[in-house]
Design an enzyme around this catalytic site. Structure first.
Site, PDB file in Angstrom:
ATOM      1  N   LYS A   1       0.841  -1.292  -0.059  1.00  0.00           N
ATOM      2  CA  LYS A   1       0.130  -0.035   0.089  1.00  0.00           C
ATOM      3  C   LYS A   1       0.815   1.209  -0.261  1.00  0.00           C
ATOM      4  O   LYS A   1       1.588   1.402   1.034  1.00  0.00           O
ATOM      5  CB  LYS A   1      -0.982   0.045   1.202  1.00  0.00           C
ATOM      6  CG  LYS A   1      -1.864   1.135   1.144  1.00  0.00           C
ATOM      7  CD  LYS A   1      -2.494   1.620   2.471  1.00  0.00           C
ATOM      8  CE  LYS A   1      -1.796   2.559   3.167  1.00  0.00           C
ATOM      9  NZ  LYS A   1      -1.948   4.032   2.731  1.00  0.00           N
TER      10      LYS A   1
ATOM     11  N   GLU B   1      10.352   0.768   9.953  1.00  0.00           N
ATOM     12  CA  GLU B   1      11.354   1.846   9.735  1.00  0.00           C
ATOM     13  C   GLU B   1      10.797   3.249  10.089  1.00  0.00           C
ATOM     14  O   GLU B   1       9.854   3.521   9.416  1.00  0.00           O
ATOM     15  CB  GLU B   1      11.973   1.962   8.493  1.00  0.00           C
ATOM     16  CG  GLU B   1      13.218   2.383   8.301  1.00  0.00           C
ATOM     17  CD  GLU B   1      13.290   3.787   7.699  1.00  0.00           C
ATOM     18  OE1 GLU B   1      13.025   4.753   8.777  1.00  0.00           O
ATOM     19  OE2 GLU B   1      13.322   4.233   6.717  1.00  0.00           O
TER      20      GLU B   1
ATOM     21  N   GLU C   1      10.546  15.023  15.830  1.00  0.00           N
ATOM     22  CA  GLU C   1      10.541  14.928  14.586  1.00  0.00           C
ATOM     23  C   GLU C   1       9.614  16.051  13.911  1.00  0.00           C
ATOM     24  O   GLU C   1       8.241  15.920  14.165  1.00  0.00           O
ATOM     25  CB  GLU C   1      10.325  13.574  13.944  1.00  0.00           C
ATOM     26  CG  GLU C   1      10.654  13.521  12.801  1.00  0.00           C
ATOM     27  CD  GLU C   1      10.352  11.966  12.102  1.00  0.00           C
ATOM     28  OE1 GLU C   1       9.311  11.484  12.547  1.00  0.00           O
ATOM     29  OE2 GLU C   1      11.363  11.560  11.284  1.00  0.00           O
TER      30      GLU C   1
ATOM     31  N   CYS D   1      13.337  10.630   6.654  1.00  0.00           N
ATOM     32  CA  CYS D   1      13.385  10.175   7.987  1.00  0.00           C
ATOM     33  C   CYS D   1      14.855  10.016   8.809  1.00  0.00           C
ATOM     34  O   CYS D   1      14.903  10.425   9.762  1.00  0.00           O
ATOM     35  CB  CYS D   1      12.897   8.442   8.050  1.00  0.00           C
ATOM     36  SG  CYS D   1      13.692   7.596   6.745  1.00  0.00           S
TER      37      CYS D   1
END
Lengths: 294, 499
Positions: free
Chosen positions: B204, B278, B409, B312
């Protein structure tokens, strides 16, 4: 500035590769190419140079393309000492400056008094700018003070003439050497630092130019003084010229995008730039024979 | 008359500020969108065919740089996901697990070649759907995606050499959920090792960037893969949940936020499904006094502003040794003024559009928090386009470890600059985060570089560089940045059982 720091070769080359991806099109290309012409030191440095050859070059310097008055004259002509009076006379009344190489060009391996005498004489003969070479032998042997002293004395001998200091980067080999030599030259009084004589196996390259532009930037940050930059040797195409200008544009910015602060030392670049400009104007490339070879 | 303002002390410094962009502006150099042939509606790719969703639902996918709708994309329901998993299971039992490994390799090679053949079209589409500069999709995303397929194709018939003395076996059906920051590349990272190890796939893509994954579906079709080996279902979180929770899925691989990663780990617990995550990061870049400063600054810029900071492993925390802090900050300030922000299709653009309104809101909120907490922002002076989602590159100074912008983040073009005095302090501060994905160390001393790298709790540590990717090199995190590795020999492990 005692601690000038180091240069990372891999990342300098990566940065240059990235900047070479800039796509310079249409108006930007025309403006860039015209700027490149206005920054050119049109050069002839051959043993067979004669008055006739220098006169022809001076004419081209003042009017690079007779048919198109929107094209500026070049910044200067660069010649051997004996040709200075010829060039001076030919360029009288124009904005084009006369630059002369001096200090036992291209090796620089002559006694200092002779070099200083040479500098004084070319200035007396009318040179507006002096392109000196550093003593690479002294530099590579680690006698940095000697290199600096020599530059300082040449600067004094120049009087009001502008001093360009040729590092001959192809012989210094490492970027750390180039950075150190740049700082020595700037601190000793250079108005410009210049990559090459055009006589070494490796002449101006984009990475070496970036290293020198970054040294100029650090010197500016530290002292507020703006030092000029001149890559010379091996710049033959309009595309290369634009790549150099991109480096200047994105490293030092507006203040250096001027013939007062940036020059190209080149003998054959001009016709390729003219050819590209004519291509932009007419939409078609013209054969080399439509541009004068002087 | 108002009283004359006292001259700000900063002006002394400004005297030596460089000026950019006033003398020579680059004309726009847009990549043509002509090679991209968009369809009005995209269906689900199940069992080798594009099929209308049983849900009957479609949603618009847009270009974040213009907010224009590019196409309608199917929103897969539980039933659709069930069909996809069934077809993957059937393909696994019927063909894929029985196929000679060298035959599997041929299919994967074919996908790699076809990505290369269609590289131009794919990179333009990636930029249109995701907002990233064309220079990056053209030079990084698409070539690296092809490289991943090439690399893992090579492993398909050499698995027993990768794990000598073990008996590597495929797992079955892999359910894979990928993010929007590197859409096609993440699909390649997931699909290539899964197929090489003999698994079949239900993937997906992110709801905001489904189009290149759907083009990849077409490539899979053109490459003549047996139907059902790769299935691609589009949709939102619910579609992802249906994949994760499906009892016939043997392996779940997720790249995305730590928040969703935690939900997935909870859902998978006790099911026997193998899991790799991840997740997010708050990676540190450490500049020592002895670094090559200009190149370090360039690396910092690349580390945080590459792909609008939607990375990331973005180097979002900068630790500078105090001796060079002033110098580095001045250089960063001048450097961000040369970043070219705007039309992602322009070949000269350095920073493109923020991927979505939602992400823009999150960045805006965190930057406001930074300002409210007294951190000092420095931004690229640029005119942002009126339409679309944009955020000017931002460097914060006067930041403390306790500020939100130094802890959370942001996933945007926002850098926090902090300082340190000794190597030990640098390591302590760099490791003082719930995350542990990547780090960068900048020093001219090789020995120092290796010593520090070994002390950093991060999956990847770059020395005098940042954001270098290669299929042969494993990537993954510590702590809240996830577990499991992608890339390299290590990237085979999550898709194999070694019993």
């Amino acid at each position: 500035m005692k601690d000038i720091g180091t240069v990372d070769q891999v990342n300098i080359e990566a940065r240059v590769a990235m900047l070479c991806k800039r796509s310079i099109k249409n108006q930007a290309k025309i403006a860039g190419l015209k700027m490149a012409i206005s920054m050119m030191d049109l050069t002839t440095l051959e043993g067979k140079d004669s008055a006739g050859k220098v006169l022809a070059m001076c004419n081209k310097a003042m009017h690079p393309l007779e048919s198109d008055p929107s094209i500026p004259s070049v910044a200067a002509v660069c010649v051997y000492p004996n040709m200075v009076p010829v060039a001076k006379k030919a360029l009288k009344g124009s904005s084009v400056k006369v630059a002369s190489v001096a200090t036992a060009f291209p090796s620089g391996l002559a006694p200092l008094p002779i070099k200083l005498d040479e500098v004084k004489r070319v200035v007396e003969m009318g040179a507006d700018e002096v392109d000196m070479v550093i003593n690479r032998g002294d530099f590579l042997a680690g006698r940095y003070d000697d290199v600096a002293n020599e530059i300082a004395q040449v600067k004094t001998a120049c009087g009001n003439a502008h001093l360009k200091v040729i590092l001959e980067t192809g012989e210094l080999e490492t970027f750390d050497n180039v950075r150190l030599a740049s700082f020595i030259a700037m601190q000793a009084g250079a108005d410009f630092i210049k990559t090459s004589t055009g006589k070494a196996a490796v002449n101006a390259t984009l990475p070496v130019t970036l290293v020198m532009l970054e040294a100029i930037r650090d010197y500016y940050y530290a002292t507020g003084k703006r030092i000029g930059m001149k890559p010379a040797g091996g710049i033959r195409t309009a595309k290369q010229a634009l790549q150099y200008l991109v480096l200047v544009n994105e490293t030092l910015g507006d203040a250096w995008l001027s013939p007062d602060m940036f020059r190209f030392g080149a003998s054959t670049l001009l016709n390729d730039v003219l050819m590209q400009l004519e291509k932009q104007r007419t939409g078609a490339y013209q054969a080399g024979d439509y541009f004068t070879k002087d | 008359m108002a009283t004359e303002k006292p001259a700000a002390r900063l002006e002394l410094v400004n005297e030596r500020m460089l000026q950019f962009g006033g003398k020579w502006q680059y004309a726009s150099a847009p990549e043509s969108t002509e090679p991209v042939k968009l369809e009005k509606k995209y269906n689900l790719f199940i069992n080798g065919k594009f099929v209308a969703p049983k849900s009957g639902r479609y949603y618009p996918t847009i270009n974040p740089a213009t907010e224009e709708t590019l196409a309608e994309v199917a929103d897969a329901s539980d039933t659709d996901v069930d069909l996809a998993v069934r077809s993957a299971r059937q393909a696994y039992e019927k063909y894929w697990r029985k196929l000679k490994p060298s035959e599997r390799a041929k299919y994967i090679f074919r996908i790699a070649r076809m990505i290369q053949e269609r590289a131009r079209e794919l990179s333009i589409l990636e930029t249109m759907n995701g907002g990233k500069p064309i220079r990056m999709s053209r030079d990084d995303d698409i070539p690296l995606a092809a490289a991943h397929f090439f690399y893992y194709a090579g492993w398909a018939d050499k698995l027993e050499y990768a794990f000598p003395g073990r008996n590597p076996q495929s797992l079955g059906v892999a359910g894979q959920i990928i993010p929007w920051n590197f859409p096609l590349l993440m699909a390649a990272w997931k699909i290539a090792p899964a197929l090489a190890c003999g698994n079949t796939v239900v993937l997906k893509p992110s709801e905001t960037t489904p189009l290149t994954a759907l083009e990849l579906a077409r490539i899979v079709q053109d490459a003549d893969l047996p139907p059902g080996v790769v299935n691609i279902v589009t949709g939102f979180g619910a579609t992802g949940a249906a994949i994760v929770n499906h009892p016939n899925v043997n392996k779940v691989a997720f790249t995305g936020s730590t928040e969703v990663g935690k939900i997935i780990q909870r859902a998978v617990a006790g099911t026997g499904k193998k899991l790799t995550l991840e997740l997010g990061g708050k990676s540190a870049n450490i500049i020592f006094n002895d670094a090559a400063i200009d190149q370090a600054v360039e690396g910092i810029i690349n580390g945080i502003f590459y792909n609008q900071g939607h990375v990331c492993c973005a180097g979002s925390r900068l630790f500078v040794q105090e001796g060079v802090a002033e110098k580095v900050i001045r250089k960063l300030n001048d450097r961000i003024q040369t970043l070219r922000v705007g039309d992602p299709l322009d070949k000269n653009t350095d920073v493109g559009a923020i991927n979505s309104k939602m992400q823009l809101d999150k960045i805006t909120e965190l930057v406001k928090a930074g300002k409210d907490e007294g951190c000092v922002p420095h931004q690229t002076r640029c005119t942002l386009p009126k339409k679309g989602f944009w955020f000017a590159p931002t460097v914060f100074t006067n930041v403390a470890m306790s500020n939100r912008i130094a802890q959370e983040e942001i996933f945007g073009p926002v850098l926090s600059v902090l300082t340190f005095r000794t190597p030990e302090e640098a390591v302590e501060k760099a490791n003082n985060t719930p995350y542990g994905l990547a780090a960068g160390v900048w020093s001219d001393k090789g020995a120092k570089l290796f010593k520090i790298a070994n002390k950093l709790r991060a999956g990847v540590v770059w020395g005098n560089t940042y954001n270098q990717f290669d299929p042969t090199s494993p990537f993954g995190g510590y702590k809240e940045s996830g577990f499991g590795r992608e890339g390299g020999v290590q990237g085979l492990l999550p898709y194999l059982s070694l019993e």
